[in-house]
Design an enzyme around this catalytic site. Structure first.
Site, PDB file in Angstrom:
ATOM      1  N   GLU C  80      34.316  36.724  57.993  1.00  0.00           N
ATOM      2  CA  GLU C  80      33.660  37.980  57.622  1.00  0.00           C
ATOM      3  C   GLU C  80      32.153  37.775  57.608  1.00  0.00           C
ATOM      4  O   GLU C  80      31.419  38.619  57.141  1.00  0.00           O
ATOM      5  CB  GLU C  80      34.167  38.501  56.290  1.00  0.00           C
ATOM      6  N   CYS C 112      39.407  37.781  53.801  1.00  0.00           N
ATOM      7  CA  CYS C 112      39.675  36.340  53.749  1.00  0.00           C
ATOM      8  C   CYS C 112      40.878  35.924  54.598  1.00  0.00           C
ATOM      9  O   CYS C 112      41.226  34.757  54.652  1.00  0.00           O
ATOM     10  CB  CYS C 112      39.891  35.901  52.305  1.00  0.00           C
ATOM     11  N   ARG C 199      39.545  44.317  38.565  1.00  0.00           N
ATOM     12  CA  ARG C 199      40.910  43.834  38.313  1.00  0.00           C
ATOM     13  C   ARG C 199      41.913  44.398  39.321  1.00  0.00           C
ATOM     14  O   ARG C 199      43.034  43.890  39.447  1.00  0.00           O
ATOM     15  CB  ARG C 199      41.333  44.157  36.874  1.00  0.00           C
ATOM     16  N   THR C 201      41.744  43.949  42.325  1.00  0.00           N
ATOM     17  CA  THR C 201      41.924  42.931  43.362  1.00  0.00           C
ATOM     18  C   THR C 201      43.062  41.969  43.014  1.00  0.00           C
ATOM     19  O   THR C 201      43.486  41.195  43.866  1.00  0.00           O
ATOM     20  CB  THR C 201      40.640  42.078  43.548  1.00  0.00           C
ATOM     21  N   HIS C 234      46.005  31.293  49.364  1.00  0.00           N
ATOM     22  CA  HIS C 234      44.573  31.648  49.383  1.00  0.00           C
ATOM     23  C   HIS C 234      43.957  31.432  47.995  1.00  0.00           C
ATOM     24  O   HIS C 234      44.575  31.735  46.988  1.00  0.00           O
ATOM     25  CB  HIS C 234      44.392  33.101  49.833  1.00  0.00           C
ATOM     26  N   LYS C 239      42.446  29.850  39.600  1.00  0.00           N
ATOM     27  CA  LYS C 239      43.640  30.296  38.862  1.00  0.00           C
ATOM     28  C   LYS C 239      44.697  30.991  39.719  1.00  0.00           C
ATOM     29  O   LYS C 239      45.898  30.738  39.576  1.00  0.00           O
ATOM     30  CB  LYS C 239      43.209  31.257  37.750  1.00  0.00           C
ATOM     31  N   ASN C 266      35.417  29.359  47.302  1.00  0.00           N
ATOM     32  CA  ASN C 266      36.221  30.191  48.201  1.00  0.00           C
ATOM     33  C   ASN C 266      35.498  30.339  49.527  1.00  0.00           C
ATOM     34  O   ASN C 266      34.500  31.041  49.615  1.00  0.00           O
ATOM     35  CB  ASN C 266      36.451  31.559  47.556  1.00  0.00           C
ATOM     36  N   SER C 296      41.695  40.868  51.747  1.00  0.00           N
ATOM     37  CA  SER C 296      41.595  42.184  51.131  1.00  0.00           C
ATOM     38  C   SER C 296      41.669  43.264  52.191  1.00  0.00           C
ATOM     39  O   SER C 296      41.258  43.052  53.330  1.00  0.00           O
ATOM     40  CB  SER C 296      40.284  42.298  50.366  1.00  0.00           C
TER      41      SER C 296
END
Ligand SMILES: [Zn+2]
Lengths: 134, 382, 348
Positions: C80, C112, C199, C201, C234, C239, C266, C296
């Site tokens: 991207e 991603c 959130r 996402t 990914h 977390k 990332n 996404s």
């Protein structure tokens, strides 16, 4: 840099495509028609190893305008195992570390860009050979 | 070949001359040169200039300058060999007279560097655009690489280089035409801003405006213009690889040696005859390389020449009595002609405080690029 | 059967610590580190971009495969952060590698997931017999807006995979994709930094699609999670991949090798592909490997691979991901980082 001029030099800059003189063994990057060592025209293509040794070096503190963000940066004349010599920046280290005799690998990097909207120009830069990569 | 003499000379002050344009500079120097010889018209004009196209957007300097001298009609051409443009123009004028084609030639070098161009970038075009400039090298950077190699080999120290700047400033302080008429100390040099390691600001010649002009005539016609002509005894030019990386030994300015040997041969003189020299100290390290290559000093003698006084006024071979490029200034296209004007004044006994006693033979060496071209002229009092 | 015949990765040598970014914005470093499980992230040099990272990774992939570049028939780069808005990254990379001129190339973008997208297409062309060898590359020099949560994670790096039918280092047993239109994260044309739905996402985006693709491929191959030696998901932060792995029934030790995010950050399109490269650096013959990406917008690709006898033979021909993560690094201050990532307004 106007894009026709840039495009023409892609073989030397992207792949280190050079020419070796069949008569005297001199290696020229980029390729030449006539050997600068012995004037023979019998030049054969050779692709350089992406490795070399620093012949001499400096650290540029006052750069041309396009390189302002990068300064201070190290530059060196680098000799490849084939005996070709090229001028390149040396990066990913402290500029002061770059001294004659240092072993480098040659990595593909962006060399410059033409202002905000112009073409991006690529080529090779030296990076010190580190133990885990050797 | 006819013998050639310098019969007149004139130059502007060197420096940041905000009120003067490229053509103003040229006209001022040319008028002074013509005036000194009582000449009104010439047979041809050679303009030494490196980069007016880049500095002020002006090419085609031959007709421009002839026009501004009110001499349109006269053959006029611009000669370019980077920082050796002035020396190269002088050589063309010399050949023009020697061949019998012309009987009075104006050779003028000129550069206007302070009109706002990126000077570092413009000067860099004297090296290889595709293999050197592309990667971000600068001119100080190229000479810094030469200096580092010499230091690595132990032939030259950083302090040797400091002393060259100190010596040339001491000489330049006595030159009313010089850009920097002040002495500096070794400490000043050592503490000045780093430009390209190991070269600092005070190892580098400045950015300058200026012009210098000489008039050439056959020696046998020289007395029409002056009672003290100076003969051009030898002229030599040579080239080397454009890129520093392509030289077998980047620390060896083979081009200087070759151009000098040709000039010595033409003059039929050995280096021992040379009593003073103007050499191309665009960076201090270049003066060391040149002394060696001109056979005016050897190895460590050359490196330490400024410190020991060997190359200072009063020494064995005073070098850059004008202050050199370092102190006098370096309007690149004008430099080669200005060097010869210093010799012209010295050989005529007109150098004032800087006068080398009883000077008969002087040598001027003018370099282009990182040692890709070099022009040497040997001048003799007649 | 088609498989991966060579792989390579590249991670720039500059780093910035989570603490350095947190302090810049007056946040508490310890709570950020604990919340995201991020210690530091890679930062591209001033002269590094998706193209240079792709060349470095692909050169190593070709070296491990020992394949003549002129036989590569397709090359795809997912990113991207393609340096040009119009003009392919793939042509520069191919020229540098010595690929072409008889090859097909395209630049992919799918947040991603663009890297595994490139791998998916490269694999398909090899399986179909359309080309002999195909390169699929995922690389990014990710941007996160200053002060945004993404700034702690958005990093630089990538991995390249050469697909072919002979002498694989890992066979590809299956590949699936799971996609829906979900506006969880985006960047409009001409905008410099991406925006995201906070959130939103998480559950409806990352977890829904990663679980969807992973469950689909586990069902199709009939291999239970316990049989895998390695899995990588990914890694938008530390977390999420651990959480999604646990939900699918993977043990922590199966996730460890590919979980490179705590010190890499990332790398967006390069994230799960670089995790896969780290796994190939370690895996033994016959090890089963699961990789699931997420992009996404939103979707996930999943691949099941089995390492071959050849893998340990070619491993040493190029540096490992671990060596690049733990090797010589240079730590930047926030000021240097802002300069390197061109967050400072300059005269140009
Ligand atoms: Zn030869």
């Amino acid at each position: 840099m106007p894009s026709p001029r840039y495009t023409r030099d892609i073989p030397a800059r992207y792949r280190l495509d050079a020419a070796r003189c069949s008569a005297c063994g001199h290696v020229a990057l980029p390729r030449r028609t006539i050997c600068s060592g012995c004037r023979s025209q019998d030049m054969e293509p050779v692709r350089l190893t992406r490795r070399g040794t620093v012949v001499t070096s400096t650290v540029i503190h006052v750069p041309p305008d396009e390189f302002t963000t990068e300064a201070p940066y190290a530059m060196a004349i680098i000799e490849t195992p084939e005996g070709a010599r090229l001028m390149a920046q040396v990066v990913d280290c402290q500029a002061e570390e770059v001294v004659p005799g240092m072993e480098l690998s040659l990595e593909f990097r962006r060399i410059r860009r033409e202002g905000h909207g112009g073409i991006l120009c690529y080529g090779h830069k030296g990076v010190p050979v580190r133990r885990h990569e050797a | 070949m006819r013998d050639v003499a310098i019969v007149g000379a004139g130059m502007t002050r060197f420096g940041e001359l905000w009120d003067a344009s490229l053509r103003d500079l040229f006209v001022e120097a040319a008028l002074a040169g013509l005036g000194s010889a009582g000449a009104d018209r010439v047979d041809s004009i050679y303009v030494g200039n490196m980069a007016a196209g880049q500095f002020v957007g002006q090419e085609h300097l031959g007709p421009l300058m002839a026009d501004h001298l009110g001499m349109h009609g006269v053959p006029a051409v611009r000669i370019e060999s980077a920082c050796a443009s002035g020396g190269a123009a002088l050589r063309m004028g010399f050949l023009d007279i020697a061949s019998g084609q012309s009987d009075l030639v104006l050779v003028a070098g000129v550069e206007k560097m302070t009109d706002g161009a990126d000077v570092t970038n413009v000067l860099a075009t004297a090296s290889d655009q595709e293999t050197e400039v592309y990667h971000g090298i600068t001119f100080p950077g190229l000479y810094a690489m030469i200096a580092r190699l010499r230091m690595e080999r132990g032939t030259t120290t950083e302090e040797d280089l400091h002393w060259i700047a100190v010596k040339n400033h001491r000489h330049g302080a006595m030159n009313p035409k010089a850009q920097f008429r002040r002495e500096i100390s070794v400490d000043d040099v050592a503490r000045s801003t780093m430009v390209a390691e190991p070269l600092r600001m005070l190892h580098c010649s400045p950015v300058s405006d200026g012009a210098a002009a000489v008039l050439l005539a056959p020696l046998d016609q020289a007395r029409r213009y002056t009672d003290r002509p100076v003969r051009i005894a030898g002229s030599g030019m040579a080239t080397s690889t454009i890129a520093l990386a392509d030289r077998p030994d980047p620390a060896d300015l083979d081009v200087v040696r070759l151009s000098a040997e040709r000039a010595y041969a033409m003059a039929g003189m050995s280096p021992e005859r040379v009593q003073l020299a103007e050499v191309h100290d665009c960076f201090t390290v270049a003066e060391v390389c040149c002394l060696e290559a001109l056979h005016l000093a050897n190895g460590s003698e050359a490196s330490q020449a400024a410190r020991t006084g060997y190359s200072a006024l009063g020494g064995r071979v005073p070098v850059n009595t004008s202050g050199g490029l370092k102190s006098k200034g370096h309007p690149v296209g004008a430099t080669g002609v200005a060097q010869v004007i210093e010799l012209f004044d010295q050989l005529r006994g007109e150098a004032g405080e800087r006068q080398v006693p009883d000077a008969h033979v002087g040598l001027a060496q003018n370099m282009g690029g990182s040692g890709a071209s070099s022009v040497v002229h040997i001048l003799e009092r007649v | 059967m088609a498989g991966i015949i060579g792989y390579g990765a590249y991670i720039p040598r500059n780093r910035i610590r989570t603490d350095e970014i947190a302090q810049q914005w007056g946040r508490e470093p310890a709570s950020i580190r604990a919340g995201l499980l991020l210690e530091e992230k890679s930062v591209p040099g001033l002269d590094e971009d998706t193209i240079t990272i792709s060349v470095a990774a692909a050169r190593d992939a070709l070296a491990r495969a020992d394949v003549d570049p002129s036989r590569v028939g397709a090359l795809y780069i997912g990113s991207e952060s393609h340096p040009y808005a119009v003009k392919p990254s793939g042509t520069v990379v191919a020229e540098a590698l010595g690929v072409g001129p008889e090859y097909h190339t395209a630049d992919f973008e799918f947040a991603c997931k663009a890297g595994t997208e490139a791998m998916f297409v490269a694999l398909g062309l090899v399986e179909s017999g359309r080309v002999e060898y195909a390169l699929g590359i995922g690389a990014d020099t990710s941007q996160g807006a200053p002060g945004d949560a993404l700034e702690y994670s958005a990093s630089a790096g990538g991995a390249a995979f050469l697909f072919g039918r002979e002498n694989p280092v890992a066979d590809v047993l299956d590949a699936v994709s799971y996609t829906s239109d979900t506006a969880d994260f985006w960047r409009r044309e001409g905008e410099y930094y991406p925006r995201h739905g906070g959130r939103f996402t998480g559950e409806p985006a990352y977890f829904k699609h990663v679980l969807g693709a992973a469950r689909l491929i586990l069902e199709r191959t009939g291999i239970p999670p316990a049989d895998f030696r390695h899995a990588v998901f990914h890694m938008p932060n530390g977390k999420f991949p651990l959480s999604v792995g646990a939900q699918l029934g993977f043990r922590r030790d199966q996730l460890e090798t590919g979980w490179v995010v705590p010190t890499m950050g990332n790398t967006y399109s390069g994230s799960s592909p670089t995790g896969l490269a780290a796994i190939l650096d370690e895996a033994s013959p016959d090890d089963l490997i699961l990789i699931t990406s997420f992009g996404s917008g939103a979707g996930s690709d999943a691949f099941v691979l089995r390492a071959t006898e050849r893998l340990p033979e070619v491993r040493d021909r190029a540096p490992t991901v671990r060596a690049m993560l733990d090797g010589s690094r240079r730590y930047l201050s926030y000021g240097e980082y802002a300069k390197y990532r061109e967050k400072i307004r300059m005269n140009s």
